[in-house]
Every structure is written in structure tokens, then in C-alpha cells.
Design a protein around this motif. Structure first.
Motif, mmCIF file in Angstrom:
data_model
loop_
_atom_site.group_PDB
_atom_site.id
_atom_site.type_symbol
_atom_site.label_atom_id
_atom_site.label_comp_id
_atom_site.label_asym_id
_atom_site.label_seq_id
_atom_site.Cartn_x
_atom_site.Cartn_y
_atom_site.Cartn_z
ATOM 1 N N GLY A 40 18.425 -11.874 -0.375
ATOM 2 C CA GLY A 40 18.612 -13.131 0.336
ATOM 3 C C GLY A 40 19.624 -14.031 -0.344
ATOM 4 O O GLY A 40 20.517 -14.590 0.315
ATOM 5 N N GLY A 43 23.080 -12.796 0.078
ATOM 6 C CA GLY A 43 23.623 -13.154 1.380
ATOM 7 C C GLY A 43 24.192 -14.559 1.387
ATOM 8 O O GLY A 43 25.301 -14.790 1.887
ATOM 9 N N TYR A 44 23.439 -15.523 0.827
ATOM 10 C CA TYR A 44 23.940 -16.893 0.736
ATOM 11 C C TYR A 44 25.226 -16.941 -0.096
ATOM 12 O O TYR A 44 26.187 -17.637 0.258
ATOM 13 N N ALA A 49 24.253 -14.829 6.014
ATOM 14 C CA ALA A 49 22.825 -15.067 6.225
ATOM 15 C C ALA A 49 22.011 -14.374 5.140
ATOM 16 O O ALA A 49 22.449 -13.365 4.570
ATOM 17 N N LEU A 51 19.901 -11.976 4.645
ATOM 18 C CA LEU A 51 19.285 -10.778 5.196
ATOM 19 C C LEU A 51 18.646 -9.957 4.082
ATOM 20 O O LEU A 51 19.150 -9.896 2.966
ATOM 21 N N HIS A 60 15.924 -11.423 8.696
ATOM 22 C CA HIS A 60 16.404 -12.700 8.170
ATOM 23 C C HIS A 60 15.251 -13.347 7.407
ATOM 24 O O HIS A 60 14.174 -13.552 7.962
ATOM 25 N N PHE A 216 14.366 -17.579 13.658
ATOM 26 C CA PHE A 216 15.026 -16.592 12.800
ATOM 27 C C PHE A 216 14.291 -15.252 12.791
ATOM 28 O O PHE A 216 14.817 -14.276 12.260
ATOM 29 N N ASN A 217 13.083 -15.215 13.321
ATOM 30 C CA ASN A 217 12.259 -14.010 13.284
ATOM 31 C C ASN A 217 12.617 -13.075 14.431
ATOM 32 O O ASN A 217 12.797 -13.520 15.567
ATOM 33 N N GLN A 218 12.711 -11.780 14.155
ATOM 34 C CA GLN A 218 13.101 -10.818 15.177
ATOM 35 C C GLN A 218 12.102 -10.752 16.326
ATOM 36 O O GLN A 218 12.465 -10.469 17.460
#
Length: 431
Positions: A40, A43-44, A49, A51, A60, A216-218
Motif C-alpha cells: 500500500g 503504491g502511494y 493507489a 493496491l 484497494h 473503494f471496496n470491490q
């Protein structure tokens, strides 16, 4: 005295950092959760994102738990892209939390007694468990709570709320703690500020759980609302409560500040996940500042009667408990000797090129997340995601569609020999 308080914090930081880093170098950290959080933050740092392929393709992290405060680590990680960066930052944050606790203790018990209680706090089992179990976002919450609580005791009400407000960005359960701080302000007669704090925290909490995380949740939902077991596991829950109060001689029950532990204990004991109920892992770290500051907020007459023995008793309990807690590793000579097995593992993993897509097991994943896109074995490879490499310590004899490349250092490396069934489309950008 400020120098001594600072030296105590430095000593605690050094202990936490050495313990955590040596553990990682000995290949004893895990995909859950050091590897996940590094993915995570990576990604930042790559201006993308957060991920976490270790949790699944395209997952995410803000759709799992709400911790946007982790973006603060991105500049540091961009300069030092390593899981060790996260461990060192966590050690620093936990050590800083000892500063406000020790300052209050010095005000109550004098220099020696205050430093003893500050050391007892730094060695407390909740803090040690957090420092010793990979990395978690709650390392930000611990100092924020400690400084806020110090301000509450010193009746600096507005500053206390300022310190507490960033807790809303640490994890989705902490708005309940901020609301509890607001309720405490109401209890102390600060109606306007208290009610505003409660209202803001409750509104933020509902927004986070009902809107932001699902966005943000799938699956479009918050994944941790199902399942309740308030009457299950009562013995272990009672043990957790006793262990929370024990390091301070149960004196915290004489302060209303102890009520601030209730939101965290409530969600933990209500959940049906047994990992939340006991004293293990990192879940009690946010409670340790509350318990210690509550002790220091006990009636002055009571603290005066305990002045001679309480600091020494607190420190003795903490030091004794350390024999079975993570910092005990610093007393183990094996911690400081070269570990040939760990060195062999890291050497074997160098055969995997940078930016490769890898399926790795729990122990190997955090050794690779700084430079590869890593999925968790044995869930991957599967029909949809077929990484280029598989790296495991205890593998099956064969992985279909892969050829064994090496078994050096106890690591089984497999390379893909058949085309992937489908590409995930998710790749990290190296920061």
C-alpha cells in the motif's frame, strides 16, 4: 529532565527498532501484515493507489480498512524503499508516545518515579506486541492518543481535541474513541466542545464505514460488519481486561479516563474473530496510553499513598513480563549472530528479477514486496492470475505449469513455462 525523557524515548526506539529489524532480517516477518502495508505504501510512493495484490488482484487497501494517514509514509518510502522503513517508522512512533506519559508521571511522582513509570509504559505488553508483530497503522494512533490524553489531564481541552482529530484518518474504529473523548469533555462540563467532538466523530465514522470504504471496496461494502459473539470466549476476554489493568496496579479504575477503553474493547469483544479477544497481536497498543494515563489521573490522595512503591512495582511488572514478550529477543545471543539460513534465503530470492510478478508464501512475501508484484501462495497461481515466479519454503513437489528452477537455501523457486490464462492488468510503479 526533558533530556532524560528524550533519552528514554530514544532508548525505547532503539530497542523496538533493533527487535523488529533483526526479526525481518531473519525472515520472520509475514505477508500479513508487513507485506500488505508495504504494498500500500509503495503504491502511494509511486503516486498511485494503495493496491495490495497479497489480498487479491486489484484490492484497494482503503476498501479494506480506512487508513489514509499512511500516505505520510510515502516520501520516506520513496527515498528508502524497504519494509525496514515501515518497521523503523513504527518504532519511532511508539517510542514518541512515551514522552507525554512520562511527563505526566514525572509531574505526579518526581523524576525517578516518573522515569520508572515511563519505562514501564514503554515495556508494557500492549506496546511490545505492536512493536514485535510486523507493521500496522495503529502505530500512528498510539502517540496521538497519548498526547491527547496528556492534554485532557492538564485541562487543555481544545488542544486535546486537536491531537485526537487525526485519529479519524488512522482506522475506521477510532472515530468511536474520538467520540468517547468528546463524551469525557461533556462529563467535565465542556458541553459545547464535547458535543461538537461527539457529533463530528460519529458523522465521520458513519461516512467512513457506509460511504468511503464501500466506494473503494470491490464488493461495494464494508467487510467487517458480519458476525457477532459477545458471549463467546468470555474467559479469554476477561483475561485481556485483567492484563490491561495489571501493569498499573488496577489504579486506572479510579479515573473516568479509563472509559475511553470501552469503544475498542466493545468492537473487539463483539466480533466473532477470536484473534481480537485476547492479548496477542497489536490490538491492545491503543489501550496502553489510556490505561497508564488513567492511573496517573487517579485521585491525588491515592497516588500520594502509593508514591513510594507504585513506580518500582510498575517497572518490575513490565520487566518481568518482558521475559515472554517480543523484546526478549534482544537478550537472545542468536539474534545478534549471522543467520546462515536467512542469508541463504535472501540469496536465493535474488534470482527473481526486479518488477517480476511472484506468488510467495507468508514468510517470503515481505522479502520481495519492495521490488516485485507479490501474490500469496497457495491461493496463487490460479486460473486467472499466473505469476511469472513462485517462491515458497514448504512447497508441493510440483506447481502445474511451472518448472523448478532451484531449491537453494531451502527456497523452492518455480518459473512459469505456460502462457498466463489472463493478465491481471495491475502493476506497481517503482518509486
Amino acid at each position: 529532565m526533558r533530556k532524560r525523557v528524550a533519552l528514554l524515548a530514544v532508548a525505547l526506539f532503539s530497542a523496538y527498532a533493533m527487535m523488529a529489524v533483526t526479526k525481518h532480517l531473519r525472515v520472520r516477518t509475514n505477508a500479513f501484515d508487513l507485506g500488505i502495508f508495504e504494498q500500500g505504501v509503495r503504491g502511494y510512493a509511486g503516486l498511485g493507489a494503495p493496491l495490495a495484490p497479497l489480498k487479491g488482484p486489484g484490492v484497494h487497501l482503503l476498501g479494506d480498512h480506512f487508513h489514509p494517514i499512511l500516505i505520510l509514509l510515502a516520501p520516506i518510502y520513496r527515498v528508502f524503499p524497504s519494509p525496514i522503513t515501515l518497521l523503523i517508522v513504527q518504532a519511532a512512533l511508539l517510542a514518541v508516545s512515551a514522552v507525554p506519559v512520562t511527563r505526566l508521571a514525572v509531574a505526579r511522582f518526581g523524576n525517578r518515579g516518573g522515569l520508572a513509570i515511563g519505562a514501564a509504559y514503554g515495556l508494557s505488553w500492549g506496546i511490545q506486541q505492536a512493536a514485535g508483530f510486523d507493521f500496522h497503522e495503529i502505530c500512528f494512533a498510539v502517540p496521538l492518543l497519548a498526547f491527547s490524553l496528556e492534554c485532557l489531564v492538564r485541562r487543555r481541552w481544545g488542544v486535546a481535541v486537536v491531537w485526537a482529530a487525526p485519529l479519524l484518518l488512522v482506522k475506521e474504529d477510532l472515530p468511536l474513541t474520538v467520540a468517547a473523548i468528546g463524551a469525557y469533555l461533556v462529563l467535565r462540563g465542556r458541553w459545547r466542545l464535547g458535543l461538537a467532538t461527539v457529533g463530528g466523530a460519529v458523522t465521520a465514522g458513519l461516512l467512513i464505514v457506509l460511504v468511503l470504504i464501500p466506494a473503494f471496496n470491490q464488493a461495494g461494502a464494508y467487510a467487517y460488519t458480519s458476525g457477532s459473539a459477545p458471549l463467546t470466549g468470555v474467559p479469554i476476554k476477561l483475561l485481556t481486561v485483567v492484563l490491561l489493568l495489571l501493569p498499573t496496579g488496577f489504579l486506572g479504575v479510579r479515573s473516568p479516563l479509563l472509559l475511553l477503553t470501552l469503544p475498542t474493547l466493545a468492537w473487539r469483544f463483539w466480533a466473532d474473530n477470536p484473534h481480537y479477544w485476547g492479548p496477542g497481536y497489536h490490538y491492545s497498543a491503543v489501550l496502553m496510553p489510556i490505561v497508564f494515563v488513567a492511573m496517573l489521573d487517579a485521585p491525588p490522595a491515592l497516588l500520594d499513598r502509593c508514591r513510594r512503591w507504585l513506580p518500582a512495582a510498575c517497572l518490575a511488572v513490565a520487566v518481568s513480563a518482558s521475559a515472554v514478550l517480543p523484546l526478549n529477543a534482544l537478550a537472545d545471543p542468536a539474534t545478534w549472530r549471522r543467520d546462515p539460513a536467512a542469508a541463504a534465503i535472501r540469496s536465493a530470492l535474488t534470482r527473481i528479477p526486479d518488477d517480476a510478478v511472484v506468488a510467495a508464501d507468508q514468510r517470503l512475501a515481505p522479502q520481495l514486496t519492495a521490488r516485485c508484484e507479490v501474490y500469496l501462495f497457495p491461493f496463487y497461481p490460479n486460473a486467472v492470475v499466473r505469476p511469472e515466479w513462485v517462491a515458497v519454503l514448504d512447497p508441493p513437489d510440483a506447481v502445474p505449469g511451472y518448472r523448478r528452477v532451484t531449491s537453494d537455501g531451502g527456497v523452492m523457486l518455480f518459473a512459469r513455462v505456460t502462457p498466463p490464462a489472463a493478465e491481471t492488468g495491475f502493476r506497481f510503479v517503482r518509486p
